[in-house]
Design a protein around this motif. Sequence first.
Motif, mmCIF file in Angstrom:
data_model
loop_
_atom_site.group_PDB
_atom_site.id
_atom_site.type_symbol
_atom_site.label_atom_id
_atom_site.label_comp_id
_atom_site.label_asym_id
_atom_site.label_seq_id
_atom_site.Cartn_x
_atom_site.Cartn_y
_atom_site.Cartn_z
ATOM 1 N N LEU A 254 0.869 -1.471 0.169
ATOM 2 C CA LEU A 254 -0.147 -0.071 0.004
ATOM 3 C C LEU A 254 0.931 1.110 0.033
ATOM 4 C CD1 LEU A 254 -2.722 1.186 -0.136
ATOM 5 C CD2 LEU A 254 -2.900 0.944 2.594
ATOM 6 N N ILE A 255 2.020 1.358 0.826
ATOM 7 C CA ILE A 255 2.896 2.518 0.781
ATOM 8 C C ILE A 255 3.353 2.602 -0.473
ATOM 9 C CG2 ILE A 255 4.964 3.185 1.707
ATOM 10 C CD1 ILE A 255 4.298 1.771 4.302
ATOM 11 N N ASP A 256 3.884 1.578 -1.319
ATOM 12 C CA ASP A 256 4.344 1.436 -2.710
ATOM 13 C C ASP A 256 3.410 2.171 -3.384
ATOM 14 O OD1 ASP A 256 6.759 0.530 -1.534
ATOM 15 O OD2 ASP A 256 6.313 -1.439 -2.439
ATOM 16 N N ALA A 257 2.231 1.798 -3.441
ATOM 17 C CA ALA A 257 1.161 2.034 -4.350
ATOM 18 C C ALA A 257 1.152 3.511 -4.040
ATOM 19 C CB ALA A 257 -0.175 1.269 -4.093
ATOM 20 N N LYS A 258 1.073 4.248 -2.915
ATOM 21 C CA LYS A 258 0.598 5.508 -2.671
ATOM 22 C C LYS A 258 1.694 6.141 -3.235
ATOM 23 C CE LYS A 258 -1.901 5.009 1.499
ATOM 24 N NZ LYS A 258 -2.380 5.290 2.884
ATOM 25 N N LYS A 259 3.079 5.961 -3.066
ATOM 26 C CA LYS A 259 4.135 6.530 -3.829
ATOM 27 C C LYS A 259 3.917 6.465 -5.614
ATOM 28 C CE LYS A 259 7.570 5.313 -0.180
ATOM 29 N NZ LYS A 259 8.735 4.557 0.156
ATOM 30 N N LEU A 260 3.488 5.485 -6.004
ATOM 31 C CA LEU A 260 3.587 5.347 -7.277
ATOM 32 C C LEU A 260 2.225 6.272 -7.786
ATOM 33 C CD1 LEU A 260 4.430 3.913 -9.754
ATOM 34 C CD2 LEU A 260 2.762 2.229 -9.590
ATOM 35 N N LEU A 261 1.446 6.423 -6.909
ATOM 36 C CA LEU A 261 0.042 7.108 -7.539
ATOM 37 C C LEU A 261 0.659 8.672 -7.571
ATOM 38 C CD1 LEU A 261 -3.035 6.826 -8.372
ATOM 39 C CD2 LEU A 261 -3.655 6.982 -6.265
ATOM 40 N N LYS A 262 1.484 8.874 -6.493
ATOM 41 C CA LYS A 262 1.924 10.560 -6.282
ATOM 42 C C LYS A 262 2.744 10.781 -7.523
ATOM 43 C CE LYS A 262 1.724 11.143 -1.249
ATOM 44 N NZ LYS A 262 2.752 11.545 -0.334
ATOM 45 N N LEU A 263 3.589 9.934 -7.948
ATOM 46 C CA LEU A 263 4.300 10.351 -9.325
ATOM 47 C C LEU A 263 3.691 10.239 -10.731
ATOM 48 C CD1 LEU A 263 7.521 7.998 -8.158
ATOM 49 C CD2 LEU A 263 7.152 10.117 -8.110
ATOM 50 N N ASN A 264 2.592 9.399 -10.637
ATOM 51 C CA ASN A 264 1.777 9.159 -11.794
ATOM 52 C C ASN A 264 0.414 9.837 -11.743
ATOM 53 O OD1 ASN A 264 3.457 7.205 -13.608
ATOM 54 N ND2 ASN A 264 3.653 6.714 -11.521
ATOM 55 N N HIS A 288 2.593 -3.828 -12.588
ATOM 56 C CA HIS A 288 1.118 -4.504 -12.640
ATOM 57 C C HIS A 288 0.774 -5.449 -10.854
ATOM 58 C CE1 HIS A 288 3.941 -7.670 -13.856
ATOM 59 N NE2 HIS A 288 3.131 -8.655 -13.253
ATOM 60 N N GLN A 289 1.829 -5.679 -10.203
ATOM 61 C CA GLN A 289 1.712 -6.181 -9.077
ATOM 62 C C GLN A 289 1.247 -5.564 -8.143
ATOM 63 O OE1 GLN A 289 4.493 -5.160 -10.327
ATOM 64 N NE2 GLN A 289 5.565 -4.184 -8.580
ATOM 65 N N LEU A 290 0.924 -4.300 -8.295
ATOM 66 C CA LEU A 290 0.122 -3.129 -7.277
ATOM 67 C C LEU A 290 -1.001 -2.755 -7.824
ATOM 68 C CD1 LEU A 290 3.269 -0.809 -6.524
ATOM 69 C CD2 LEU A 290 2.313 -2.510 -5.395
ATOM 70 N N SER A 291 -1.791 -3.459 -8.748
ATOM 71 C CA SER A 291 -2.683 -3.311 -9.479
ATOM 72 C C SER A 291 -3.991 -3.164 -8.530
ATOM 73 C CB SER A 291 -3.175 -4.057 -10.753
ATOM 74 O OG SER A 291 -3.374 -5.356 -10.446
ATOM 75 N N ASP A 292 -3.942 -4.087 -7.739
ATOM 76 C CA ASP A 292 -5.032 -4.067 -6.908
ATOM 77 C C ASP A 292 -5.140 -2.825 -5.673
ATOM 78 O OD1 ASP A 292 -7.501 -5.812 -5.559
ATOM 79 O OD2 ASP A 292 -6.011 -5.722 -3.705
ATOM 80 N N GLU A 293 -3.941 -2.542 -5.292
ATOM 81 C CA GLU A 293 -3.989 -1.556 -4.229
ATOM 82 C C GLU A 293 -4.295 -0.352 -4.948
ATOM 83 O OE1 GLU A 293 -1.628 -3.900 -4.457
ATOM 84 O OE2 GLU A 293 -1.688 -4.781 -2.580
ATOM 85 N N LEU A 294 -3.534 0.042 -6.172
ATOM 86 C CA LEU A 294 -3.758 1.024 -6.822
ATOM 87 C C LEU A 294 -5.402 1.353 -7.300
ATOM 88 C CD1 LEU A 294 -0.640 1.197 -9.576
ATOM 89 C CD2 LEU A 294 -0.839 2.517 -7.729
ATOM 90 N N GLY A 295 -5.844 0.352 -7.686
ATOM 91 C CA GLY A 295 -7.202 0.499 -7.905
ATOM 92 C C GLY A 295 -8.047 0.808 -6.961
ATOM 93 N N LYS A 296 -7.849 0.360 -5.653
ATOM 94 C CA LYS A 296 -8.627 0.734 -4.831
ATOM 95 C C LYS A 296 -8.212 2.371 -4.264
ATOM 96 C CE LYS A 296 -9.141 -4.124 -2.860
ATOM 97 N NZ LYS A 296 -8.541 -4.878 -1.751
ATOM 98 N N LEU A 297 -6.942 2.655 -4.237
ATOM 99 C CA LEU A 297 -7.066 4.201 -3.994
ATOM 100 C C LEU A 297 -7.636 4.922 -5.027
ATOM 101 C CD1 LEU A 297 -3.060 4.013 -3.225
ATOM 102 C CD2 LEU A 297 -5.029 4.224 -1.597
ATOM 103 N N LEU A 298 -7.519 4.452 -6.215
ATOM 104 C CA LEU A 298 -8.164 5.286 -7.389
ATOM 105 C C LEU A 298 -9.657 5.321 -6.948
ATOM 106 C CD1 LEU A 298 -5.919 4.296 -10.389
ATOM 107 C CD2 LEU A 298 -6.200 6.480 -9.487
ATOM 108 N N SER A 299 -10.268 4.229 -6.535
ATOM 109 C CA SER A 299 -11.850 4.021 -6.425
ATOM 110 C C SER A 299 -12.143 5.225 -5.462
ATOM 111 C CB SER A 299 -11.899 2.817 -5.947
ATOM 112 O OG SER A 299 -13.301 2.863 -5.519
ATOM 113 N N LEU A 300 -11.391 5.389 -4.378
ATOM 114 C CA LEU A 300 -11.461 6.286 -3.281
ATOM 115 C C LEU A 300 -11.587 7.742 -3.874
ATOM 116 C CD1 LEU A 300 -9.685 4.838 -0.263
ATOM 117 C CD2 LEU A 300 -12.215 4.761 -0.622
#
Length: 366
Positions: A254-264, A288-300
Amino acid sequence: MIFRRFSGRFLTAIPDSCKLKFEAKRSFRSDAALEAIANALEEKVPNLVLYNYPSFSGAFSALFAHLYHYRLRLPCLILPFSSLIPFRVEDLCLEGFERCYLLDFVVPKDFACQKTACEIVCFDHRNSALKRIGLIKEEHKKRLKIYVDTETSSSKAVYKYFSSKLTDQRSSEVEALSLLSVEDKTRVESVLDYIEDIDLRRWMLPDIKAFSFGLKDWRSRINCIINPYMYEQLLKISSADLIAYGNSYFSSRLIDAKKLLKLNKAFKIRLGRGLYGECLGMRADGNHQLSDELGKLLSLQSSAAGLRPIGAVTFVQRNNLKMCLRSTDAITNTSEVAKAYGGGGTSSSSSFIIRMDEYNQWISKL
């Protein structure tokens, strides 16, 4: 009877009438497994146990079979049974055994129709098992004992079965035997509850996904032929430890996904060119291994922006463009979009392959 130790269990080997048969089939299974069967038949070990591999319900069932026979000092041979490379009746020489247990799978057709005095006892919990049982002729069912309960996992059913059998063996000479020690009982039964929750596809227990992830690391250890310490290790598995490990892993993701979401920067996606509304999405090529976490963050984020509470994560997979949809909303159904484009999944998690030209029609920068 003189016993040999093989991979941590009492085993035994093959009558001359079967030796040529086994020599011709040594490449069918591992040499270790075939040697174990040969030794068991030669030393007239009465009990054969085959457990579904690589199933955790099968592995724990094997543990309970091992404990039962060990407590009563009854010789038995326990082997993993893979449906991908299964033993055949001629490999096993069932006529050389008195009893054969099939744990976490239904008796194969060629086992059932064999004319042998060997009693076959099998356990399963799958609905498909009921259909397979229906195909067995009545004349062959007489020597079979089949336990199929779609509301109870195989591992729990086998646990109760051997616990009861051990209780029935009590006498003036053998008293107060139990399958599990007081120290192990609570811990093992908790693990069985979680395995049953997965086996029956309920996924309702607290932290069940974290438990499931933690359990995956054990999969390489549940072959008793190559791992002589399997039983001791299974007894020490703790659901609390597995959950803690799984939660730690998911937290780091989740931490990695949040970092990636800030960069993209996220962008708006018109699902089905707008037919299914709009949501937020992003490209995650190489992540792609973070797709689940990224998807849920984007959903919110999508919900907060007044769009549909869906997160769309897209990435290249095997020369195809794949879109994963996630939702944290209990009402939203992402699978309606996925199914319309040849994919599938559940209401909260689905995916499908999308053509690049179609994808380009869906996106528009914020």
